[in-house]
Design a protein around this motif. Structure first.
Motif, PDB file in Angstrom:
ATOM      1  N   GLY A  15       0.827  -1.203   0.000  1.00 41.20           N
ATOM      2  CA  GLY A  15       0.000   0.000   0.000  1.00 41.20           C
ATOM      3  C   GLY A  15       0.860   1.250   0.000  1.00 41.20           C
ATOM      4  N   ARG A  16       0.232   2.361  -0.254  1.00 45.61           N
ATOM      5  CA  ARG A  16       1.001   3.600  -0.234  1.00 45.61           C
ATOM      6  C   ARG A  16       1.208   4.046   1.213  1.00 45.61           C
ATOM      7  N   PRO A  17       2.202   4.876   1.452  1.00 43.21           N
ATOM      8  CA  PRO A  17       2.479   5.328   2.823  1.00 43.21           C
ATOM      9  C   PRO A  17       1.314   6.146   3.373  1.00 43.21           C
ATOM     10  N   THR A  18       1.116   6.056   4.684  1.00 48.15           N
ATOM     11  CA  THR A  18       0.030   6.793   5.314  1.00 48.15           C
ATOM     12  C   THR A  18       0.321   8.286   5.324  1.00 48.15           C
ATOM     13  N   LYS A  19      -0.727   9.057   5.282  1.00 46.18           N
ATOM     14  CA  LYS A  19      -0.576  10.507   5.405  1.00 46.18           C
ATOM     15  C   LYS A  19      -0.710  10.935   6.866  1.00 46.18           C
TER      16      LYS A  19
END
Length: 154
Positions: A15-19
């Motif tokens: 998954g993409r990195p968390t904001k």
């Protein structure tokens, strides 16, 4: 403001990195303290409003920190208004209007008919019939309107 201990969401593999990084959380708390609506707090953090709502639900510590930030900012602004009200009547007036609007608000508007009756019939006067879309106010009689409704005519 000390950084609250927050539980960051787990990163899913691939998954993409968390904001929801510590820096972004500080940005959100600072914006909330300044009085930004939560929709703009989310935009400032680069997330959707729904994502902010979901994170608040999933992370009670973040929710608590967010509520404390909002309360602190409100308290700071209220103190300034209270201080100003000691020398400026307008600040005192504003404070009364906004803390006790039922007694001191400028724009109390009450719309009612004769003897305080509701305006339901008055509203119906301005609704045109389906067959005749233009109705002049002088041409409609309240009694005729109730007779038309009682007969089931539209």
């Amino acid at each position: 403001m000390s950084e609250p201990e927050l539980i960051l969401p787990p990163r899913l593999p691939g998954g993409r990195p968390t904001k929801f990084t510590p820096a972004n959380i500080r940005r959100m708390l600072k914006c909330a303290k300044r009085g930004l609506p939560l929709t703009l707090v989310a935009q400032a953090a680069g997330i959707s409003f729904q994502t902010l709502l979901n994170y608040r639900k999933a992370n009670p510590r973040f929710e608590d920190a967010l509520q404390r930030s909002i309360a602190k900012g409100t308290d700071e602004r209220l103190k300034k208004i209270e201080e100003a009200s000691a020398t400026d009547w307008r600040a005192a007036s504003w404070l009364l209007e906004h803390t006790m609007p039922q007694y001191f608000a400028k724009s109390r508007l009450e719309i009612s008919g004769t003897d305080g009756q509701p305006l339901a019939a008055g509203v119906q006067l301005y609704l045109p019939e389906k067959r005749n879309p233009v109705v002049a106010v002088g041409d409609v009689d309240t009694l005729a309107l109730s007779e038309r409704n009682a007969n089931g005519n539209e």
